[in-house]
Write a protein that holds these residues in place. Structure first.
Motif, mmCIF file in Angstrom:
data_model
loop_
_atom_site.group_PDB
_atom_site.id
_atom_site.type_symbol
_atom_site.label_atom_id
_atom_site.label_comp_id
_atom_site.label_asym_id
_atom_site.label_seq_id
_atom_site.Cartn_x
_atom_site.Cartn_y
_atom_site.Cartn_z
ATOM 1 N N HIS A 188 29.463 2.904 42.565
ATOM 2 C CA HIS A 188 28.416 3.534 41.744
ATOM 3 C C HIS A 188 27.082 3.328 42.476
ATOM 4 O O HIS A 188 26.904 2.310 43.142
ATOM 5 C CB HIS A 188 28.369 2.868 40.364
ATOM 6 N N PRO A 189 26.164 4.286 42.356
ATOM 7 C CA PRO A 189 24.859 4.102 43.009
ATOM 8 C C PRO A 189 24.261 2.725 42.747
ATOM 9 O O PRO A 189 23.667 2.124 43.637
ATOM 10 C CB PRO A 189 24.022 5.207 42.373
ATOM 11 N N MET A 190 24.503 2.181 41.545
ATOM 12 C CA MET A 190 23.936 0.871 41.234
ATOM 13 C C MET A 190 24.445 -0.176 42.218
ATOM 14 O O MET A 190 23.670 -1.004 42.695
ATOM 15 C CB MET A 190 24.300 0.479 39.787
ATOM 16 N N MET A 210 22.589 0.224 45.364
ATOM 17 C CA MET A 210 21.207 -0.247 45.260
ATOM 18 C C MET A 210 21.159 -1.762 45.291
ATOM 19 O O MET A 210 20.297 -2.364 45.930
ATOM 20 C CB MET A 210 20.571 0.304 43.990
ATOM 21 N N PHE A 235 12.903 13.715 36.901
ATOM 22 C CA PHE A 235 12.975 13.897 35.454
ATOM 23 C C PHE A 235 11.775 14.782 35.100
ATOM 24 O O PHE A 235 10.692 14.290 34.812
ATOM 25 C CB PHE A 235 12.929 12.554 34.750
ATOM 26 N N THR A 271 13.900 4.029 39.387
ATOM 27 C CA THR A 271 14.948 3.262 40.073
ATOM 28 C C THR A 271 14.853 1.776 39.781
ATOM 29 O O THR A 271 15.790 1.038 40.048
ATOM 30 C CB THR A 271 14.822 3.420 41.598
ATOM 31 N N ALA A 331 19.513 10.489 36.734
ATOM 32 C CA ALA A 331 19.647 9.133 36.203
ATOM 33 C C ALA A 331 20.739 8.391 36.968
ATOM 34 O O ALA A 331 20.555 7.257 37.402
ATOM 35 C CB ALA A 331 19.983 9.189 34.721
ATOM 36 N N LYS A 332 21.869 9.068 37.168
ATOM 37 C CA LYS A 332 22.968 8.411 37.882
ATOM 38 C C LYS A 332 22.520 8.060 39.298
ATOM 39 O O LYS A 332 22.719 6.947 39.765
ATOM 40 C CB LYS A 332 24.192 9.323 37.925
ATOM 41 N N LEU A 333 21.851 9.028 39.958
ATOM 42 C CA LEU A 333 21.413 8.794 41.340
ATOM 43 C C LEU A 333 20.307 7.751 41.390
ATOM 44 O O LEU A 333 19.973 7.250 42.459
ATOM 45 C CB LEU A 333 20.937 10.103 41.962
ATOM 46 N N SER A 334 19.697 7.441 40.243
ATOM 47 C CA SER A 334 18.692 6.370 40.216
ATOM 48 C C SER A 334 19.333 5.039 39.859
ATOM 49 O O SER A 334 18.639 4.076 39.532
ATOM 50 C CB SER A 334 17.593 6.715 39.214
ATOM 51 N N GLY A 335 20.655 5.006 39.844
ATOM 52 C CA GLY A 335 21.355 3.746 39.640
ATOM 53 C C GLY A 335 21.606 3.377 38.191
ATOM 54 O O GLY A 335 21.931 2.231 37.893
ATOM 55 N N ILE A 336 21.441 4.338 37.297
ATOM 56 C CA ILE A 336 21.728 4.047 35.892
ATOM 57 C C ILE A 336 23.207 4.339 35.627
ATOM 58 O O ILE A 336 23.713 5.394 36.012
ATOM 59 C CB ILE A 336 20.836 4.907 34.968
#
Ligand SMILES: Nc1ncnc2c1ncn2[C@@H]1O[C@H](COP(=O)(O)OP(=O)(O)OP(=O)(O)O)[C@@H](O)[C@H]1O
Ligand SMILES: Nc1ncnc2c1ncn2[C@@H]1O[C@H](COP(=O)(O)OP(=O)(O)OP(=O)(O)O)[C@@H](O)[C@H]1O
Ligand SMILES: [Mg+2]
Ligand SMILES: [Mg+2]
Lengths: 520, 315, 327, 327
Positions: A329-331, A334, A351, A363, D199-204
């Motif tokens: 996952h991107p998380m 990161m 957004f 982020t 949001a997903k690409l921002s790590g949420i």
């Protein structure tokens, strides 16, 4: 390319006189006048937010000017909406997307004006036939007009936008950054078409931030700055620096960057396989800028998304500072200090209905946390510091992002990632639709990062920037790694060869991977 | 002498001046439900006109007991002369007690709220409605065959009715109950269920309906399936549609509820509590006496081919 | 193979498959009661009214909107027409035209307030649902019946074994399936639903088109209501209650999305047919009482899951996925 | 001036203004009955249950989703708890925990099927609404009464003139207003509602967060249901019917949008208060019968139009418009 102009010896097709357009908080256009001659290609230059798109939206009926008039072939017309603009023979390729995913390519091209019989029944046969011809004309003969649009790669979708504008065979064709997301080859096709159109007397307004293009095809150029008209010049009588001076109001120091490549390998990818790429292996050194070249649809984004853990459907080993990592996952990415600046900012990066500051801290909300609680004042502070640092043009940090111009939006997406100061930053088309000034600033920021030891993977369809920034370039063709070029053998034609698959350094895996859904 | 005394009282009674601002409030649920409007509310309003006092009908527009409760609670501060409350569910007991404690004469109609302090109840025993339908049905189908029944599942009074029906049927082993269905008091729903039932059970002989919309829905589907007469229908309520269906021989038996009496006499009870025409002691309040009947069963009546002509529909 | 996979992208196909399977299995389990002409014709009859409304709802949802007031319009239009005929002795055709007329007016008000003034469609049509239900109670409170025979025949006649409402349904579905597939006018709703801004930028009169779509659904609902009164031989103020949610469910099952841009008219009918068959089958299976609701719910979920699994087999599933999750 | 105009962009402000005006006018018309402590405390009491649910709905709608099964959960949780206490003699606290437990389970199932499997939330929660309503009928049939006193006190005690449900409402609103405004966790829902992909690409972790939001609303609905049973001293299988639409309406009035990304917790309460005051005023005005529905509808529309007009005074209205029209 002065020829058509003489042919139609200077008869004025269109005049915009004293156009003023005011948005809350912004004077987008301030008393702008413009003349468009039959058969000319008229370039429009200006920084992000200069008012180019707004002017074109006025001309094509999407905005009503607060003052000023549109004079078409000598008589004053008013353009209350897009439909009227079409009837007046004004066709436009918008900067933002104006397509519908769920409809076929053909229906997107002929939105609202499909061929019909006298009872308004669509003649699909004719529709698809026409579309096929048009696509062929745009070098997309391989695309079936019946395909759902969403199955096309972003680049091809942009070509469909162009086809859509051409389908109305307009007398005045407006192109608002048409090449921002298409490949060199597609761009060449476009230029040929523009040329032949001018021969038929069509007048073209061409907006772009790519100076090379402007000098390649434009007859004259007009410059806007902060919504004010700066004058019109004949291309042959002006230089890039003159234009930039008029746009920015100062000279740009054109520096070439020195590399900060370190010894240690930060990131190592081995045998990456996914739906859109095959057997990709590479290393990334500390402080290195690794360029990823390839034609649109080559699979670069997919590769990046795989590394960043967006799409789970891939296999392959990833090692970060010598220890293997699994990213789902991107998380996860990161947390490991990897960042990804996505390619389509409006869909994936921003957004739009939220404020500048909310976007910047997206982020990493923790920067604004004091003893477990969010402090809005801190959000503003952090945001403002980045607005300063990146020179983002906005009334204030509480402005909605949707109201900002493209370039400034792009800087906001970048700020999101700087906030994280990542070890590895993947940037996908980082200068999409960004003006020369901002480009230079973004390049500087990226280089500054590498200086601090951040490693960067840079996906770009703009070879010049790829060549000037990268320390090393990987070339992808249709999902295969076809070349790895050290700085010394950088050259546009070399890269184009590998990118188009006519050459391949690693013939070991020359078997083509089935084109993704995009093809059919 | 005693006789003289009585007469005098009677004269006084006759000459009691009415206060037109004296307000009696009826609180029900689905306030716009045609059966309620045409019977309960019509009679209540008529009574008010006759008496020369103000009558108000309040309540939510859906079947929403919680909301009915909020209506009761919210009218209490305005101290109406009396409250006439549709006993929709035992859950309204607290609200009723609140009204009683506020000193407002409170009468419950239709279904009793036994665990409440209501002053009086008028209504019919829904269990009996079920029994009546059951007995009529058993007689018509000769005590054997498949039958189904429908209504609004989960309502206290309906469930009592269902129970009554089942208690009758359980003495007839040759009767098979194919199912209990929820028509949500919706004609289309009742019709859909019925025609599905008819397809599913070719030898279905009877259907019992328990809400006002069951009859028209069942009747429609039976007509459309061409099974009129072959499938016996018993149901409740005496709306024009119901009467017409009986006249057309689609519905065989209707069990009527005398709803007009609930509210007419309910209102009258309230009035008498206020005006005390009959005092039963020096001070009824102190003596802990309410000067009106505690519980009244208005009884049921039956409509079928034999007496339908006596019920002429307003249309 | 590739082709067949592509087909699975189309809800009309997947739902048809689901329905076919349902029919086959039921026919095997209940060979004498389920697969009979009578059963099918009755099932169709009972879903005909809702399907007519569902057609309008599909078009509205393609354009990215919806209408909760349809159930009330069904009751009001039926009641209003009945009122005119019964109390004022208005000629049948005139009364019908009047009934549809008021429905059109209602639709216009909805459309105007949503598209031009910018009221959220949920609030607007919910409010209208209450208002019109109130008016329906006003005109047909006690329930009206004993209509002229010439009115009753409209909904009570049988032609080739099917009662008229079924035919009206089939005609309307066929008509709009054709129009939506083949005319520029209706195609525009796909642009509006798919990307409203893009539609505007492509010169489509979004607001006007939205108003038309609300007028269309209201007039269809009005017609459905009149048809229902005629079928019942009576107008009831309670008819059409809860219809809005059932119709929207059917339409979404049929391939629409709350985001708009998706769906086919045929899908709307398949959706109502699916729902109709389910309740039919449940009664065959002797499911009764509260079990009906429970099992209906489970089947609904199951149906959608099957659809997703079918789609998943195709490469681009993940993307679709994401879309759905957002719907 | 500019500031005040900017304030008008905030629905919480505009709605407060509308409510204030409503209160003033009503106080003038009914000086003795309306502006009394008793009246207000009763109004609050009667909207407390729905407000508790509305808080959860607001969070869900901020994230761009919604839940139609809340009404059924209210009935089921109340019934289930009652069932355990009444038939099995389970200790009150245990029964309550069990009641909230099943609600959490329901929420998890909704969330999982929507976020992970990708079922359209409307279909999913509508199906769940039926299933849970069925279960509610199963457990509480014709209703359950006679609970232990220790249970009844929870909802029937008066503190400082307000009955306990009012206090629970205030606590829950305050708590979540604080959390949503001040914690990164809840803040993320604005991003998810604003742009799910970004949001997903921002790590949420979008899917997880969505599941949590469904669990949250379900457990709030469950608690509300238990509170209702306690307040009434009875569990009804019919309670909470139609609550979903009323709550969503209140929440949208309170500033939420079906598109997500907008809204404040306080807005949810203001929405229910507005609705509660309207029905209170209509009771005082003795509005009855169908007029009730008609007038309620008109007031709803009026309220939104006022809001739009207030906003319109600020330049960016037209865009707001367009957005609304899309909602
Ligand atoms: N709808 C809008 N509402 C408010 N401000 C707007 C709106 N559209 C544009 N603006 C503002 O008007 C100015 C001009 O914007 P415009 O998009 O014309 O710039 P541009 O020259 O096209 O920039 P770019 O090269 O990045 O596309 C910018 O400051 C932008 O913020
Ligand atoms: N966000 C996305 N989700 C799903 N598929 C995508 C996405 N972005 C691109 N694709 C598809 O993946 C395929 C590979 O395109 P991709 O963008 O990865 O290549 P690329 O070399 O990065 O081209 P571009 O220059 O457009 O980024 C294309 O068919 C494209 O449609
Ligand atoms: Mg622009
Ligand atoms: Mg890409």
């Amino acid at each position: 390319m002065g020829l058509p102009m003489e042919k139609y010896e200077n008869d004025i097709k269109l005049k915009l006189t004293n156009i003023t357009k005011i948005f809350p908080g912004v004077v987008a256009l301030d008393d702008v006048s413009l003349e468009l001659k039959t058969g000319e290609v008229h370039a429009l230059c200006g920084e992000n937010g200069a008012g180019k798109s707004t002017l074109m939206n006025v001309l094509s009926g999407n905005h009503q000017p607060d003052e000023g008039a549109v004079i078409l072939r000598g008589d004053k017309v008013d353009v209350p909406n897009q439909l009227v603009a079409q009837k007046l023979g004004i066709g436009i390729v918008y900067q933002e997307r104006s397509l519908v995913n769920d409809l076929s390519v053909a229906e997107n091209i002929y939105a609202g004006n499909q061929p019909t019989n006298r009872w308004g029944i669509i003649n699909f046969k004719k529709l698809f036939a026409q579309a096929k011809v048009l696509l062929a004309k745009l070098g997309m003969a391989d695309i079936d007009p019946k395909t759902k649009l969403e199955y096309l790669s972003p680049g091809k979708q942009q070509m469909v936008e162009i086809a859509k504008a051409l389908s109305q065979n307009p007398e005045i064709l407006i192109l608002d950054e048409p090449t921002a997301s298409i490949s060199e080859t597609d761009a060449k096709v476009l230029f040929q078409i523009i040329h032949s159109l001018t021969q038929e007397g069509v007048a073209v307004i061409y907006i772009s931030h790519r100076m090379s293009e402007i000098f390649q095809i434009a007859d004259r150029v007009s410059i806007l700055k902060d919504g004010k008209y700066q004058g019109t010049r004949i291309m042959s009588e002006i230089s890039v620096d003159d234009i930039i001076r008029l746009m920015v109001g100062r000279d740009l120091v054109k520096q070439d960057y020195q590399s900060h490549v370190g010894e240690e390998v930060i990131l190592k990818a081995e045998n990456f396989n996914g739906p859109d790429f095959l057997n990709i292996s590479f290393e990334l050194k500390k402080g290195e800028v690794l360029g990823l070249a390839g034609l649109v649809g080559a699979g670069r984004t997919e590769l990046a998304r795989a590394i960043f853990g967006v799409d789970k459907k891939y296999e392959g080993e990833l090692t970060l500072n010598q220890n293997p990592v699994k990213i789902n996952h991107p998380m996860d990415a990161m947390k490991l200090g990897i960042g990804y600046l996505p390619e389509h900012r409006k869909e994936q990066g921003l957004f739009l209905e939220m404020t500048v500051e909310e976007n910047i801290v997206a982020t990493n909300l923790d920067v604004a946390v004091e003893n477990k609680l969010l402090q809005f004042s801190k959000i503003s502070d952090v945001a403002n510091s980045y607005i300063q640092k990146l020179g983002i043009k906005t009334p204030d940090s509480k402005q909605k992002v949707v109201n900002l111009s493209g370039g400034n939006q792009q800087k906001i997406v970048l700020a999101k990632w700087l906030l994280l100061n990542p070890k590895v930053l993947i940037v996908d088309e980082p200068t999409h639709g960004v003006d020369v000034g901002a480009k230079a600033e973004i390049y500087a920021i990226l280089k500054e990062l590498t200086e601090k030891g951040t490693s960067i993977i840079m996906i770009s369809s703009e070879l010049p920037e790829l060549l000037s920034l990268s320390d090393r370039i990987l070339v992808l063709c249709n999902g295969n790694l076809t070349a790895e070029l050290p700085k010394e053998d950088f050259s546009e034609e070399k890269i184009m060869h590998f990118a188009s698959g006519t050459k391949n350094m690693f013939n070991k895996n020359s078997e083509k991977i089935g084109q993704p859904v995009s093809a059919n | 002498k005693g006789a003289y005394y009585k007469e005098k009282k009677a004269e006084e009674e006759a000459s009691v001046p009415v206060n037109p601002d004296e307000e009696y409030i009826m609180i029900t649920t689905i306030v716009n439900f045609p059966m309620y409007v045409n019977h309960d509310q019509a009679a209540f309003i008529k009574w008010g006109k006759r008496r020369g006092v103000r009558t108000t009908v309040l309540g939510p527009s859906e079947w929403d007991v919680a909301s009915q409760i909020s209506f009761i609670e919210q009218v209490i501060p305005s101290k109406p002369a009396g409250l006439l409350i549709n006993g929709t569910d035992p859950a309204i007991a607290n609200a009723i007690n609140m009204a009683v404690d506020a000193g407002i004469p409170t009468v419950v109609y239709d279904s009793d709220i036994v665990n409440s302090k209501r002053h009086a109840f008028l209504g019919t025993d829904w269990y009996e409605i079920g029994r009546w339908q059951g007995e009529a049905m058993v007689e018509m189908i000769g005590g054997k065959g498949q039958i189904a029944y429908m209504g609004i599942i989960g309502l206290a009074n309906m469930e009592a009715g269902f129970q009554g029906l089942l208690d009758v049927l359980k003495d007839y082993p040759e009767i098979e109950v194919v199912g209990k269905y929820d028509d949500k008091a919706n004609v289309e729903e009742a019709a859909r269920i019925t025609s599905d039932l008819i397809s599913a059970n070719p030898d279905l002989v009877g259907i019992c309906g328990f809400d006002a919309m069951s009859g028209p829905g069942i009747g429609l589907a039976v007509k459309e399936a061409g099974k009129v007469g072959k499938i016996k229908i018993t149901t409740v309520d005496t709306e024009p549609e119901h009467l017409k269906l009986v006249r057309d021989g689609v519905i065989q038996t209707l069990v009527g509820q005398k709803r007009e009496l609930f509210t007419w006499y309910g209102a009258q009870f309230l009035y008498d509590m206020v005006h005390k025409p009959n005092t039963l002691s020096g001070d009824d309040e102190k003596a802990g006496i309410t000067n009106i009947p505690f519980s009244v069963n208005t009884g049921l009546f039956k409509i079928d081919k034999t007496n339908i002509d006596l019920f002429e529909s307003p249309n | 193979m590739k082709l067949s996979l592509k087909l699975l992208q189309d809800r009309v196909i997947t739902l048809s498959i689901t329905i076919a399977v349902l029919i086959i299995i039921s026919s095997i389990i209940w060979p004498n009661t389920f697969p009979t002409f009578d059963n099918f014709s009755l099932v169709l009859l009972n879903l005909s009214i809702e399907t007519i409304v569902a057609v309008g709802m599909m078009i509205l949802m393609i354009s990215g909107s919806f209408d909760l007031s349809v159930g009330s319009v069904v009751a009001f239009a039926g009641g209003f027409t009945a009122y005119l005929m019964y109390y004022w002795g208005v000629y049948v055709p005139v009364a019908i035209i009047a009934g549809i007329g008021v429905s059109i007016l209602i639709g216009f008000i909805n459309g105007f307030l949503v598209a031009r003034v910018g009221i959220n469609p949920l609030i607007q049509t919910l409010a209208m649902m209450g208002i019109i239900r109130g008016l329906a109670l006003m005109v047909s409170g006690a329930g009206i019946q004993n209509f002229p025979e010439s009115f009753n025949v409209i909904g009570q006649t049988k032609i080739l074994g099917f009662q008229t409402p079924v035919w009206f349904m089939l005609i309307i579905v066929a008509l709009f399936a054709f129009l939506v597939a083949k005319t520029t006018f209706f195609r525009k709703y796909y642009y509006i639903g798919g990307n409203e801004k893009a539609a505007k930028l492509s010169g489509i009169r979004v607001e006007k088109m939205k108003i038309y779509s609300f007028i269309l659904i209201s007039s269809l609902a009005g017609f459905a209501g009149i048809l229902l009164s005629s079928r019942l031989g009576a107008a009831m103020s309670t008819s059409g209650q809860g219809m809005e949610l059932r119709v929207i469910t059917a339409v979404i099952l049929g391939g629409a999305s709350l985001l708009g841009g998706q769906g086919k008219i045929l899908g709307a009918m398949l959706g109502t047919i699916f729902m109709g068959l389910i309740s039919n089958v449940m009664i065959l299976a002797r499911v009764s009482g509260y079990w009906q609701q429970i099992i209906l719910g489970l089947i609904l979920i199951l149906a959608v899951v099957i659809d997703i699994i079918l789609k998943k087999n195709v490469g681009i599933a993940p993307k679709k996925y994401l879309k759905k999750a957002v719907n």
